[in-house]
Write a protein that holds these residues in place. Structure first.
Motif, mmCIF file in Angstrom:
data_model
loop_
_atom_site.group_PDB
_atom_site.id
_atom_site.type_symbol
_atom_site.label_atom_id
_atom_site.label_comp_id
_atom_site.label_asym_id
_atom_site.label_seq_id
_atom_site.Cartn_x
_atom_site.Cartn_y
_atom_site.Cartn_z
ATOM 1 N N ASN A 1 0.829 -1.203 0.000
ATOM 2 C CA ASN A 1 0.000 0.000 0.000
ATOM 3 C C ASN A 1 0.866 1.256 0.000
ATOM 4 O OD1 ASN A 1 -2.503 1.249 -0.144
ATOM 5 N ND2 ASN A 1 -2.793 1.296 2.079
ATOM 6 N N THR A 2 1.840 1.264 -0.882
ATOM 7 C CA THR A 2 2.843 2.313 -0.922
ATOM 8 C C THR A 2 2.992 2.852 -2.338
ATOM 9 O OG1 THR A 2 4.063 1.339 0.926
ATOM 10 C CG2 THR A 2 5.272 2.854 -0.498
ATOM 11 N N VAL A 3 3.116 4.163 -2.447
ATOM 12 C CA VAL A 3 3.380 4.803 -3.718
ATOM 13 C C VAL A 3 4.809 5.331 -3.710
ATOM 14 C CG1 VAL A 3 2.473 7.060 -2.990
ATOM 15 C CG2 VAL A 3 2.532 6.462 -5.428
ATOM 16 N N TYR A 4 5.461 5.267 -4.869
ATOM 17 C CA TYR A 4 6.841 5.675 -5.004
ATOM 18 C C TYR A 4 6.978 6.749 -6.067
ATOM 19 C CZ TYR A 4 7.597 1.174 -2.682
ATOM 20 O OH TYR A 4 7.556 0.117 -1.816
ATOM 21 N N LEU A 5 8.000 7.552 -5.913
ATOM 22 C CA LEU A 5 8.400 8.479 -6.959
ATOM 23 C C LEU A 5 9.892 8.294 -7.193
ATOM 24 C CD1 LEU A 5 7.429 10.785 -8.846
ATOM 25 C CD2 LEU A 5 8.301 12.374 -7.120
ATOM 26 N N GLN A 6 10.229 7.683 -8.317
ATOM 27 C CA GLN A 6 11.621 7.544 -8.718
ATOM 28 C C GLN A 6 12.021 8.797 -9.476
ATOM 29 O OE1 GLN A 6 13.919 4.955 -8.129
ATOM 30 N NE2 GLN A 6 15.333 6.488 -8.936
ATOM 31 N N MET A 7 13.026 9.486 -8.979
ATOM 32 C CA MET A 7 13.469 10.747 -9.551
ATOM 33 C C MET A 7 14.886 10.570 -10.074
ATOM 34 S SD MET A 7 11.967 13.479 -6.766
ATOM 35 C CE MET A 7 13.086 12.919 -5.480
ATOM 36 N N ASN A 8 15.041 10.653 -11.381
ATOM 37 C CA ASN A 8 16.337 10.533 -12.029
ATOM 38 C C ASN A 8 16.727 11.854 -12.669
ATOM 39 O OD1 ASN A 8 16.402 7.752 -11.396
ATOM 40 N ND2 ASN A 8 15.370 7.220 -13.315
ATOM 41 N N SER A 9 18.004 11.973 -12.977
ATOM 42 C CA SER A 9 18.526 13.163 -13.649
ATOM 43 C C SER A 9 18.076 14.441 -12.955
ATOM 44 C CB SER A 9 18.096 13.174 -15.122
ATOM 45 O OG SER A 9 18.550 12.014 -15.791
#
Length: 119
Positions: A76-84
């Motif tokens: 029940n988790t949301v992620y934000l992968q932030m690259n560059s």
């Protein structure tokens, strides 16, 4: 009552990467959106990325191709992968959950996590 707990912020150099996490609890509403907003110094809070309960996503133009939002249903988790990452990405990032019931929407917010992009 929905509670959102964020983690993963920090200091990173330009071009680096971070992954933000937001764990949600306290709701079983079937129709909802989850997203990430950010607010930089002297700026209005803006939508960064959003994902619906149906799996549709959308992104701010400034982060398209660099950021990815996703959900882990088991956790029940949301992620934000932030690259560059760029210096202009520096902001406090807030997890948001919107729930829809009886033709009305309800918003819940995490505590915010600081992301600083600097050399």
């Amino acid at each position: 009552q929905v509670q959102l707990v964020e983690s993963g912020g920090g200091l990173v150099q330009p071009g680096g990467a971070l992954r933000l996490s937001c764990a949600a609890s306290g709701s079983g509403v079937p129709v909802y959106n989850m997203g990430w907003y950010r607010q930089g110094p002297g700026k209005q809070r803006e939508l960064v990325a959003r994902i619906t309960s149906g799996g549709n996503t959308n992104y701010a133009d400034s982060v398209k191709g660099r950021f990815t939002i996703s959900m882990d249903n088991a956790k029940n988790t949301v992620y934000l992968q932030m690259n560059s990452l760029k210096p202009e990405d520096t902001a406090v990032y807030y997890c948001n959950r919107q729930e829809f019931i009886l033709a009305k929407s309800y918003d819940y917010w995490g505590q915010g996590t600081q992301v600083t992009v600097s050399s």
